[in-house]
Design a protein around this motif. Structure first.
Motif, PDB file in Angstrom:
ATOM      1  N   UNK A   1      25.674 -44.002  14.402  1.00  0.00           N
ATOM      2  CA  UNK A   1      24.422 -44.383  15.059  1.00  0.00           C
ATOM      3  C   UNK A   1      24.613 -44.618  16.558  1.00  0.00           C
ATOM      4  N   UNK A   2      25.699 -45.296  16.930  1.00  0.00           N
ATOM      5  CA  UNK A   2      25.878 -45.682  18.324  1.00  0.00           C
ATOM      6  C   UNK A   2      26.502 -44.593  19.179  1.00  0.00           C
ATOM      7  N   UNK A   3      27.450 -43.884  18.628  1.00  0.00           N
ATOM      8  CA  UNK A   3      28.218 -42.923  19.411  1.00  0.00           C
ATOM      9  C   UNK A   3      28.038 -41.485  18.937  1.00  0.00           C
ATOM     10  N   UNK A   4      27.817 -41.317  17.651  1.00  0.00           N
ATOM     11  CA  UNK A   4      27.823 -39.982  17.074  1.00  0.00           C
ATOM     12  C   UNK A   4      29.151 -39.735  16.383  1.00  0.00           C
ATOM     13  N   UNK A   5      29.167 -38.801  15.459  1.00  0.00           N
ATOM     14  CA  UNK A   5      30.348 -38.554  14.645  1.00  0.00           C
ATOM     15  C   UNK A   5      31.272 -37.483  15.214  1.00  0.00           C
ATOM     16  N   UNK A   6      30.899 -36.894  16.339  1.00  0.00           N
ATOM     17  CA  UNK A   6      31.716 -35.817  16.905  1.00  0.00           C
ATOM     18  C   UNK A   6      33.130 -36.252  17.226  1.00  0.00           C
ATOM     19  N   UNK A   7      33.281 -37.400  17.889  1.00  0.00           N
ATOM     20  CA  UNK A   7      34.607 -37.885  18.234  1.00  0.00           C
ATOM     21  C   UNK A   7      35.427 -38.209  17.005  1.00  0.00           C
ATOM     22  N   UNK A   8      34.784 -38.805  16.002  1.00  0.00           N
ATOM     23  CA  UNK A   8      35.473 -39.138  14.751  1.00  0.00           C
ATOM     24  C   UNK A   8      35.978 -37.886  14.054  1.00  0.00           C
ATOM     25  N   UNK A   9      35.108 -36.895  13.923  1.00  0.00           N
ATOM     26  CA  UNK A   9      35.466 -35.662  13.212  1.00  0.00           C
ATOM     27  C   UNK A   9      36.635 -34.955  13.892  1.00  0.00           C
ATOM     28  N   UNK A  10      36.572 -34.831  15.225  1.00  0.00           N
ATOM     29  CA  UNK A  10      37.619 -34.090  15.920  1.00  0.00           C
ATOM     30  C   UNK A  10      38.910 -34.888  16.035  1.00  0.00           C
ATOM     31  N   UNK A  11      38.846 -36.199  15.980  1.00  0.00           N
ATOM     32  CA  UNK A  11      40.062 -37.005  16.085  1.00  0.00           C
ATOM     33  C   UNK A  11      40.700 -37.233  14.719  1.00  0.00           C
ATOM     34  N   UNK A  12      39.911 -37.704  13.766  1.00  0.00           N
ATOM     35  CA  UNK A  12      40.461 -38.148  12.490  1.00  0.00           C
ATOM     36  C   UNK A  12      40.587 -37.040  11.445  1.00  0.00           C
ATOM     37  N   UNK A  13      39.808 -35.983  11.573  1.00  0.00           N
ATOM     38  CA  UNK A  13      39.846 -34.944  10.540  1.00  0.00           C
ATOM     39  C   UNK A  13      40.401 -33.642  11.114  1.00  0.00           C
ATOM     40  N   UNK A  14      39.578 -32.925  11.857  1.00  0.00           N
ATOM     41  CA  UNK A  14      40.000 -31.610  12.343  1.00  0.00           C
ATOM     42  C   UNK A  14      41.157 -31.708  13.319  1.00  0.00           C
ATOM     43  N   UNK A  15      41.137 -32.737  14.166  1.00  0.00           N
ATOM     44  CA  UNK A  15      42.218 -32.880  15.131  1.00  0.00           C
ATOM     45  C   UNK A  15      43.544 -33.241  14.505  1.00  0.00           C
ATOM     46  N   UNK A  16      43.526 -33.898  13.365  1.00  0.00           N
ATOM     47  CA  UNK A  16      44.776 -34.247  12.701  1.00  0.00           C
ATOM     48  C   UNK A  16      45.380 -33.038  11.988  1.00  0.00           C
ATOM     49  N   UNK A  17      44.526 -32.151  11.503  1.00  0.00           N
ATOM     50  CA  UNK A  17      45.021 -30.967  10.800  1.00  0.00           C
ATOM     51  C   UNK A  17      45.168 -29.761  11.716  1.00  0.00           C
ATOM     52  N   UNK A  18      44.287 -29.635  12.687  1.00  0.00           N
ATOM     53  CA  UNK A  18      44.338 -28.510  13.613  1.00  0.00           C
ATOM     54  C   UNK A  18      44.245 -29.048  15.056  1.00  0.00           C
ATOM     55  N   UNK A  19      45.276 -29.755  15.523  1.00  0.00           N
ATOM     56  CA  UNK A  19      45.208 -30.368  16.855  1.00  0.00           C
ATOM     57  C   UNK A  19      45.117 -29.358  17.992  1.00  0.00           C
ATOM     58  N   UNK A  20      45.517 -28.119  17.725  1.00  0.00           N
ATOM     59  CA  UNK A  20      45.360 -27.109  18.780  1.00  0.00           C
ATOM     60  C   UNK A  20      43.889 -26.904  19.125  1.00  0.00           C
ATOM     61  N   UNK A  21      43.002 -27.179  18.168  1.00  0.00           N
ATOM     62  CA  UNK A  21      41.572 -27.063  18.454  1.00  0.00           C
ATOM     63  C   UNK A  21      41.088 -28.241  19.292  1.00  0.00           C
ATOM     64  N   UNK A  22      41.734 -29.382  19.139  1.00  0.00           N
ATOM     65  CA  UNK A  22      41.410 -30.516  20.001  1.00  0.00           C
ATOM     66  C   UNK A  22      41.829 -30.219  21.432  1.00  0.00           C
ATOM     67  N   UNK A  23      42.953 -29.543  21.583  1.00  0.00           N
ATOM     68  CA  UNK A  23      43.450 -29.215  22.920  1.00  0.00           C
ATOM     69  C   UNK A  23      42.503 -28.262  23.650  1.00  0.00           C
ATOM     70  N   UNK A  24      41.804 -27.439  22.889  1.00  0.00           N
ATOM     71  CA  UNK A  24      40.885 -26.495  23.514  1.00  0.00           C
ATOM     72  C   UNK A  24      39.431 -26.907  23.420  1.00  0.00           C
ATOM     73  N   UNK A  25      39.150 -28.172  23.109  1.00  0.00           N
ATOM     74  CA  UNK A  25      37.769 -28.624  22.913  1.00  0.00           C
ATOM     75  C   UNK A  25      36.975 -28.609  24.218  1.00  0.00           C
ATOM     76  N   UNK A  26      35.682 -28.323  24.143  1.00  0.00           N
ATOM     77  CA  UNK A  26      34.825 -28.422  25.336  1.00  0.00           C
ATOM     78  C   UNK A  26      34.842 -29.846  25.895  1.00  0.00           C
TER      79      UNK A  26
END
Length: 436
Positions: A378-403
């Motif tokens: 509600x306050x921030x949005x789930x984008x940061x959570x998803x890319x940090x805790x889920x996708x970023x933990x399994x595919x961190x190379x995608x975090x490195x190239x994130x917009x």
């Protein structure tokens, strides 16, 4: 629960929501599998399942109208999304209803099971485990016409390679001054963050922190996505006692490579263990998804109805190409691949199930983890959570190239959830504590 569990799940969720209308997107009965799904070859990176995991895949007795093929993500594809703030409860409930309705009406058969977290087949869902730390000899680059970002090897000139070899040789021989000159010569031949990083590492070992700091800052100027350089600056700041500077640098490091074990160790030091505390970090839904030999889709989860809806949603996105095509506005034959939007929709579906249950049962106990996830959504949005805790933990190379906006959302999530509020000194205790 096996094949008949679909009805139980549907009954629970729809009674909680007070709605039983058909979802706007339902698969066409008897729709053929797409060519990309029909291949279904297991990738080389898929490990063998344990006996307990194979037991989850025991074929069901229920007749199967349309067998589902096994599907694995195309790791060459990835899509980002926006912050996705949860500000429309009706939309959130519709996502939950959509998933339930698709599972109920699909010509494919879903077998819903209870599965302990350790049975989650995360590699099958997200790809092979990542490196603990990023490769400094890879850099982010636009490599396709659609301007998608990928990691590509850093190209060194012959002169740079020769100077780098000399620098390493001099460093190993303890000839610090000559090594520094050779590293800088290599840097002059090729603009490569890895060269500056190696120079900084050597200077740290030789106890020249100011020069090391300059080298790491140089590495970041060359490649701002290199998490290791941000992390080394955070560690130097910690040694100087500049904990706020360390915290800021560390948030950048984790946002660029969430799988970094060294970064998480520093995060724990800066937060007195807050960063990895199970009471602070929002827990992931550990689920099992795969197809048995007869073509039934097995969905295993633990942790209650939100977890089951999340798991069901992930299965729908993976095994229902018609639904995925409609949601993502793409042809059905596009190979299944990881996207932020899939995770966002599935998390919102889980949240919707939780909200529906609370609405239908006055005085129902709150789940602290779901309440925390709801607050972030509600306050921030789930984008940061998803890319940090889920996708970023399994595919961190995608975090490195994130917009940029996705990266900034990740930094805010790390600062808020892993590191807490700004660190303040407690004179009475003589230590630093994380103010919440």
């Amino acid at each position: 629960m096996r094949g008949g569990a679909r009805a139980a799940l549907v009954t629970f969720a729809l009674s909680g929501m007070g709605c039983a209308g058909a979802a706007p997107m339902t698969p066409a009965p008897g729709a053929p599998a797409t060519e990309s799904q029909a291949r279904g070859d297991a990738p080389a990176w898929l490990p063998a399942y344990t006996d307990a995991q194979r037991e989850l895949l025991a074929p069901v007795d229920t007749p199967i109208q349309v067998p589902a093929p096994r599907v694995y993500p195309d790791l060459h594809r990835f899509e980002y999304a926006g912050p996705a703030r949860l500000d429309d409860i009706k939309r959130t409930l519709r996502f939950s209803t959509l998933i339930i309705t698709v599972i109920e009406k699909s010509p494919r058969l879903y077998a819903l099971d209870k599965a302990a977290p350790e049975l989650a087949n995360l590699v099958a869902q997200y790809g092979p485990p990542p490196a603990a730390e990023p490769d400094p000899w890879q850099t982010v680059e636009v490599v396709r016409k659609d301007r998608a970002l990928s990691l590509v090897p850093v190209k060194l000139s012959d002169e740079a390679k020769a100077s780098l070899a000399t620098a390493r040789s001099k460093r190993d021989a303890g000839e610090t001054k000559a090594a520094v000159e050779a590293f800088r010569a290599a840097r002059g031949f090729t603009r490569a963050a890895g060269i500056a990083l190696e120079l900084g590492e050597m200077l740290v070992a030789q106890k020249h922190p100011q020069e090391a700091r300059e080298a790491f800052e140089d590495a970041i100027r060359i490649d701002p996505t290199l998490a290791t350089a941000h992390l080394r600056l955070a560690e130097l700041a910690e040694k100087r006692g500049e904990r706020e500077e360390a915290r800021r640098r560390l948030a950048e490091a984790i946002a660029f490579w969430p799988a970094s074990r060294r970064a998480m160790a520093l995060a724990d030091r800066l937060s007195n263990g807050l960063a990895s505390s199970r009471h602070t970090r929002l827990p992931l839904f550990h689920v099992f998804l795969d197809v048995d030999s007869a073509g039934a889709i097995h969905v295993g989860s633990s942790g209650g109805d939100p977890a089951r809806i999340y798991a069901g949603c992930r299965a729908v996105m993976r095994y229902e190409p018609e639904v995925r095509a409609r949601i993502f506005e793409q042809p059905e034959d596009v190979p299944y691949h990881l996207t932020m939007m899939e995770e966002l929709i599935c998390l919102e579906s889980a949240i919707g199930t939780y909200i529906a249950a609370r609405m239908s049962k006055e005085g129902a106990p709150a789940d602290p983890a779901m309440e925390a996830l709801l607050e972030v959504a509600h306050e921030e949005g789930l984008g940061g959570y998803v890319m940090t805790e889920i996708l970023g933990r399994h595919r961190p190379e995608r975090a490195r190239g994130a917009p940029r906006e996705v990266h900034q959302a990740m930094v805010r999530y790390v600062e808020r959830t892993m590191l807490g509020a700004p660190l303040v000194a407690d004179p009475a205790q003589g230590v630093y504590t994380a103010a919440r």
